[in-house]
Structures are given as C-alpha cells and as structure tokens.
Motif scaffolding. Sequence first.
Motif, PDB file in Angstrom:
ATOM      1  N   ASN A 121       0.856  -1.188   0.000  1.00 50.82           N
ATOM      2  CA  ASN A 121       0.000   0.000   0.000  1.00 50.82           C
ATOM      3  C   ASN A 121       0.894   1.240   0.000  1.00 50.82           C
ATOM      4  O   ASN A 121       1.672   1.460   0.935  1.00 50.82           O
ATOM      5  N   TRP A 122       0.736   2.021  -1.045  1.00 53.75           N
ATOM      6  CA  TRP A 122       1.590   3.194  -1.244  1.00 53.75           C
ATOM      7  C   TRP A 122       0.707   4.420  -1.419  1.00 53.75           C
ATOM      8  O   TRP A 122      -0.080   4.502  -2.357  1.00 53.75           O
ATOM      9  N   VAL A 123       0.815   5.370  -0.501  1.00 56.51           N
ATOM     10  CA  VAL A 123       0.048   6.617  -0.564  1.00 56.51           C
ATOM     11  C   VAL A 123       1.048   7.764  -0.626  1.00 56.51           C
ATOM     12  O   VAL A 123       1.865   7.928   0.289  1.00 56.51           O
ATOM     13  N   THR A 124       0.984   8.543  -1.703  1.00 61.15           N
ATOM     14  CA  THR A 124       1.937   9.630  -1.888  1.00 61.15           C
ATOM     15  C   THR A 124       1.203  10.946  -2.097  1.00 61.15           C
ATOM     16  O   THR A 124       0.559  11.149  -3.131  1.00 61.15           O
ATOM     17  N   PRO A 125       1.246  11.871  -1.116  1.00 60.02           N
ATOM     18  CA  PRO A 125       0.677  13.211  -1.331  1.00 60.02           C
ATOM     19  C   PRO A 125       1.614  14.035  -2.202  1.00 60.02           C
ATOM     20  O   PRO A 125       2.838  13.906  -2.126  1.00 60.02           O
ATOM     21  N   ASN A 126       1.033  14.896  -3.022  1.00 59.06           N
ATOM     22  CA  ASN A 126       1.865  15.645  -3.952  1.00 59.06           C
ATOM     23  C   ASN A 126       1.068  16.805  -4.535  1.00 59.06           C
ATOM     24  O   ASN A 126      -0.158  16.875  -4.383  1.00 59.06           O
ATOM     25  N   LEU A 127       1.778  17.705  -5.188  1.00 57.82           N
ATOM     26  CA  LEU A 127       1.176  18.767  -5.988  1.00 57.82           C
ATOM     27  C   LEU A 127       1.179  18.309  -7.436  1.00 57.82           C
ATOM     28  O   LEU A 127       2.236  18.108  -8.034  1.00 57.82           O
ATOM     29  N   PHE A 128      -0.002  18.128  -7.987  1.00 59.06           N
ATOM     30  CA  PHE A 128      -0.136  17.609  -9.347  1.00 59.06           C
ATOM     31  C   PHE A 128      -0.497  18.761 -10.281  1.00 59.06           C
ATOM     32  O   PHE A 128      -1.530  19.409 -10.108  1.00 59.06           O
ATOM     33  N   GLU A 129       0.369  18.998 -11.268  1.00 62.01           N
ATOM     34  CA  GLU A 129       0.159  20.064 -12.240  1.00 62.01           C
ATOM     35  C   GLU A 129      -0.088  19.463 -13.621  1.00 62.01           C
ATOM     36  O   GLU A 129       0.469  18.419 -13.962  1.00 62.01           O
ATOM     37  N   SER A 130      -0.899  20.146 -14.389  1.00 57.90           N
ATOM     38  CA  SER A 130      -1.249  19.640 -15.708  1.00 57.90           C
ATOM     39  C   SER A 130      -1.642  20.800 -16.604  1.00 57.90           C
ATOM     40  O   SER A 130      -2.025  21.874 -16.128  1.00 57.90           O
ATOM     41  N   THR A 131      -1.531  20.589 -17.904  1.00 54.67           N
ATOM     42  CA  THR A 131      -2.059  21.548 -18.868  1.00 54.67           C
ATOM     43  C   THR A 131      -3.555  21.310 -19.042  1.00 54.67           C
ATOM     44  O   THR A 131      -4.013  20.170 -19.044  1.00 54.67           O
ATOM     45  N   CYS A 132      -4.300  22.392 -19.190  1.00 58.09           N
ATOM     46  CA  CYS A 132      -5.753  22.283 -19.337  1.00 58.09           C
ATOM     47  C   CYS A 132      -6.234  23.464 -20.169  1.00 58.09           C
ATOM     48  O   CYS A 132      -6.200  24.613 -19.709  1.00 58.09           O
ATOM     49  N   ASP A 133      -6.645  23.184 -21.394  1.00 56.21           N
ATOM     50  CA  ASP A 133      -7.174  24.225 -22.274  1.00 56.21           C
ATOM     51  C   ASP A 133      -8.618  24.530 -21.888  1.00 56.21           C
ATOM     52  O   ASP A 133      -9.462  23.647 -21.848  1.00 56.21           O
ATOM     53  N   ALA A 134      -8.869  25.790 -21.598  1.00 53.79           N
ATOM     54  CA  ALA A 134     -10.176  26.200 -21.092  1.00 53.79           C
ATOM     55  C   ALA A 134     -11.103  26.606 -22.227  1.00 53.79           C
ATOM     56  O   ALA A 134     -10.672  27.196 -23.223  1.00 53.79           O
ATOM     57  N   ASP A 135     -12.365  26.279 -22.069  1.00 50.29           N
ATOM     58  CA  ASP A 135     -13.423  26.753 -22.962  1.00 50.29           C
ATOM     59  C   ASP A 135     -14.129  27.898 -22.254  1.00 50.29           C
ATOM     60  O   ASP A 135     -14.924  27.688 -21.335  1.00 50.29           O
ATOM     61  N   LEU A 136     -13.834  29.126 -22.671  1.00 49.69           N
ATOM     62  CA  LEU A 136     -14.332  30.322 -21.987  1.00 49.69           C
ATOM     63  C   LEU A 136     -15.485  30.975 -22.740  1.00 49.69           C
ATOM     64  O   LEU A 136     -15.695  32.184 -22.641  1.00 49.69           O
ATOM     65  N   SER A 137     -16.239  30.192 -23.477  1.00 48.75           N
ATOM     66  CA  SER A 137     -17.350  30.751 -24.247  1.00 48.75           C
ATOM     67  C   SER A 137     -18.382  31.400 -23.335  1.00 48.75           C
ATOM     68  O   SER A 137     -18.974  32.427 -23.682  1.00 48.75           O
ATOM     69  N   TYR A 138     -18.605  30.809 -22.161  1.00 49.64           N
ATOM     70  CA  TYR A 138     -19.652  31.303 -21.260  1.00 49.64           C
ATOM     71  C   TYR A 138     -19.074  32.000 -20.033  1.00 49.64           C
ATOM     72  O   TYR A 138     -19.751  32.123 -19.016  1.00 49.64           O
ATOM     73  N   TYR A 139     -17.829  32.422 -20.099  1.00 48.41           N
ATOM     74  CA  TYR A 139     -17.202  33.148 -19.002  1.00 48.41           C
ATOM     75  C   TYR A 139     -18.048  34.377 -18.647  1.00 48.41           C
ATOM     76  O   TYR A 139     -18.484  35.111 -19.533  1.00 48.41           O
ATOM     77  N   PRO A 140     -18.302  34.650 -17.352  1.00 49.98           N
ATOM     78  CA  PRO A 140     -17.833  33.954 -16.148  1.00 49.98           C
ATOM     79  C   PRO A 140     -18.822  32.915 -15.608  1.00 49.98           C
ATOM     80  O   PRO A 140     -18.789  32.623 -14.412  1.00 49.98           O
ATOM     81  N   PHE A 141     -19.685  32.381 -16.446  1.00 49.03           N
ATOM     82  CA  PHE A 141     -20.633  31.347 -16.029  1.00 49.03           C
ATOM     83  C   PHE A 141     -20.216  29.993 -16.630  1.00 49.03           C
ATOM     84  O   PHE A 141     -21.064  29.185 -16.992  1.00 49.03           O
ATOM     85  N   ASP A 142     -18.928  29.778 -16.737  1.00 53.28           N
ATOM     86  CA  ASP A 142     -18.411  28.613 -17.432  1.00 53.28           C
ATOM     87  C   ASP A 142     -18.180  27.435 -16.495  1.00 53.28           C
ATOM     88  O   ASP A 142     -18.084  27.592 -15.279  1.00 53.28           O
ATOM     89  N   THR A 143     -18.104  26.265 -17.090  1.00 52.57           N
ATOM     90  CA  THR A 143     -17.766  25.019 -16.406  1.00 52.57           C
ATOM     91  C   THR A 143     -16.589  24.393 -17.130  1.00 52.57           C
ATOM     92  O   THR A 143     -16.621  24.251 -18.351  1.00 52.57           O
ATOM     93  N   GLN A 144     -15.554  24.033 -16.384  1.00 55.62           N
ATOM     94  CA  GLN A 144     -14.332  23.507 -16.967  1.00 55.62           C
ATOM     95  C   GLN A 144     -14.092  22.073 -16.496  1.00 55.62           C
ATOM     96  O   GLN A 144     -14.429  21.721 -15.365  1.00 55.62           O
TER      97      GLN A 144
END
Length: 407
Positions: free
Chosen positions: A143-166
């Motif tokens: 059993n291996w549990v590793t806490p970490n800061l996970f970073e990723s690229t994520c292209d946002a769809d801002l068509s409905y900004y600021p009422f958007d869902t990503q």
Amino acid sequence: MWKVRLVFAVVSIACVLPRSRTYTIQNELSLHTALFPTTYDPHVRPGTDRTNPLQINVTFYLFSIKEFDETISKFSITGGLAVSWIDDRLTWDPTNYGGIEVTVVPQKKLWIPYLVNMLDYNSLSEIGHQNMNVRVEKDGQVNWVTPNLFESTCDADLSYYPFDTQTCTLRFFIPGYLPSEIVFMISEQMYMSEFSANSLWKVTETKLFTFTNTLLLQEARMAITMRRRPVYYISSLILPVAFLSFLQLCVFLMPPDCGERVGFVVTVLLAIAVYLTLVQDKLPEGSEPSVSFLSYKLLGDFMVGVFMVVGVVIGLRFYQREEDKPIPNYLQTFHRISLCDCFCYRRKRKVHFDEGDTVKDVTLDPVTEILTWRDIGIATDRFCLKVFGFCLMNCNILYLIVLAILA
C-alpha cells in the motif's frame, strides 16, 4: 457498589482497546532481512505467473484546487495518490516473526510503479520520493500513498465566461509496460473527505477511468469538473458595465447649452473601454470552440457608445445651426417620424403677425408649422435616446438568453 462498577468499567475498556503488539525489534529486523535478500531485484515487476498482468489498484484523494490559470492553461491540485498491488515475493508467516502482520518499508527497497503524468506542465518529475515509506502486509499486498502537488495543462473553454464550467484531466501511465503486463484497476470517483472548498471554483463531478491510447499504453485518467463561482464577476464586471452603458443615455437628456455633453459621453465610453481591457487581460488569446460571449457583448456596448458620441456631435451641430438657413425636406420628415407626427395628435402652434397697428394670432396646423433647427436637434436627441436605448437593452437581453440556452 461503586467499586464493582469501577472494576466493570476497567474490564470493559480493556476489552475494547486493541491488543498490544508482542513482537520485538529483532523480529522486524529478521523479517526485513528475509524479505529483501540479495536476490530481490526492485527493478523487476512482481508476479510469479508472467502470463497474467499485474493489477495496480489506484484511487485518488483530492485535497484542494491550488490554481487554474486560463491565460497560460495551467491547472494544479493537491491530493494523495493511493496505489496498491500484490508482490508475491513479500509474503511471510506471522507466527515466525512474533505475530507481525504489517511492516513499513522505505520505497527505494522494493519495486514501485513509476507513474508519469503525461500532461505535466513543467518538466518530468517522479511522483513520490525514494525515502517515502510504504506498508507491506503479510500476504504481499503493498500500500503506497503519496501526497503531492499535481500540475497539468488544461485548455479552457471560456465561451460562457464567467458562467463557465471547466473539465481538467490528469493522465498517468507507467512507461515501458503494456496492458498485457500491467493493468490499472481504478475506483469510479475521487475521495473528497479531506477536500477544502475553493473560493473561485466549485467541484461538481470527479471521474476516474482507464484508457488505452494510440501508443498501446494504458492510462489512468482523473477528470475534475468544476464550475466557476460568478458572484464576484457579476458584481465587479457585468453590472458596472451595464450601468455605465445605460448612463450614457443620459447625455441626450442633458441641456444642449451646458457644454458638457461631449465630455460626458466620451468619459463614459473610456470607462467601458477600461473594463473591456480588463476582461481581455484575464482571458487567453484563443479559446475553443470560441472566444467568450462576454467579449462580444462588451464590444457591442462599446460600439453603441461610439455611435452615441457621433449622435451627440450631430445633435449639437443642429442646435448651433443659424436659423436663417433653410431646413431640408428630409430633416423635416425625420422630425415628424421621430416625434410620431404621422400617428399622434400634436398641438398647434400660435404665431403672431403684425399688420400695421393690428396684432393677429394665427394658429398653424402641422403641415404649415414653421420648424427651427432647435426642433431638429430635439428630434435627434429623442431619436438617439430611443434607438440606442433599444440597442443596449437588446444587447444585454441577447447575452442573457445565449447564456440561458447554451450554458
């Protein structure tokens, strides 16, 4: 009597408390020596039967959303990746080691699946640390549990900004192993028991699933769907721009002789331009499938403001025109249309004529009424007030309808 109750309580507590461990440090040292002989190779994956793939159980504990920067497409969260598997080389009989059923081993001493984030925003980095501990059970389960800061690229769809869902996804895989050698077994959702709410984003759904890509590598994907909290943007962006836009209409109600009409309308137009610049700074240069509808709405308000400036200048020219210049027929028609002369009853004007010593009052009907350039200016103001007010109202209503239907 109270002594009997006290003895009964002590016995009850003793029965509830877990039994103390009877093994010694020497038992655990002997166990570690037996588990990790010189023949144990941490670079070889577990599994005596090489015809069946090794099952890797993966779950994720979401702690918080650290950052989501739409301008640079960066998404980062803090969480704990829980991974477990069976290493049949790490089994023992507890009776031979003082009853030890679980032991703690440094990560660097045994085989660990090298998980790689395929969408890592920065350079490739190892998940976990070689000095981190794992728990090994008597049946070989690790059993291996590793806490970490996970970073990723994520292209946002801002068509409905600021009422958007990503929706942003983390993609993990183990380099070098095919699905016939290692297979992921994943829980359906993330565990949210330790999650701390974010002030800008509300997590609406989490999903974990596996996917085999075109490189024949199996991925463990973790998707987070979140909705933006729009209260701040409504109070600091949308409502001020709407109020400023309708404030511009007051320029056509100001007296033309005050001399502040042009300065007023230009000042409000510059304020709207500042808000438009602020929105553009917060949004990326490109967004799929389209740019924000709010940008189109602000651009529409800005263009209406530009035409308002033109309308104010034209109206002031009519007010300042010399009265001896004749009024063209098309302006007289414009005057009747803007004041609804074709459809509404209009009061008649009395004109005084001097004929020698006699003064006569003659009432002129709308056809023979004498117009002045000031009347043309008033008609221009009323026309601009109606037209631009209609445009601004429809611009805001259309924006709300688009959000209600498409968002």
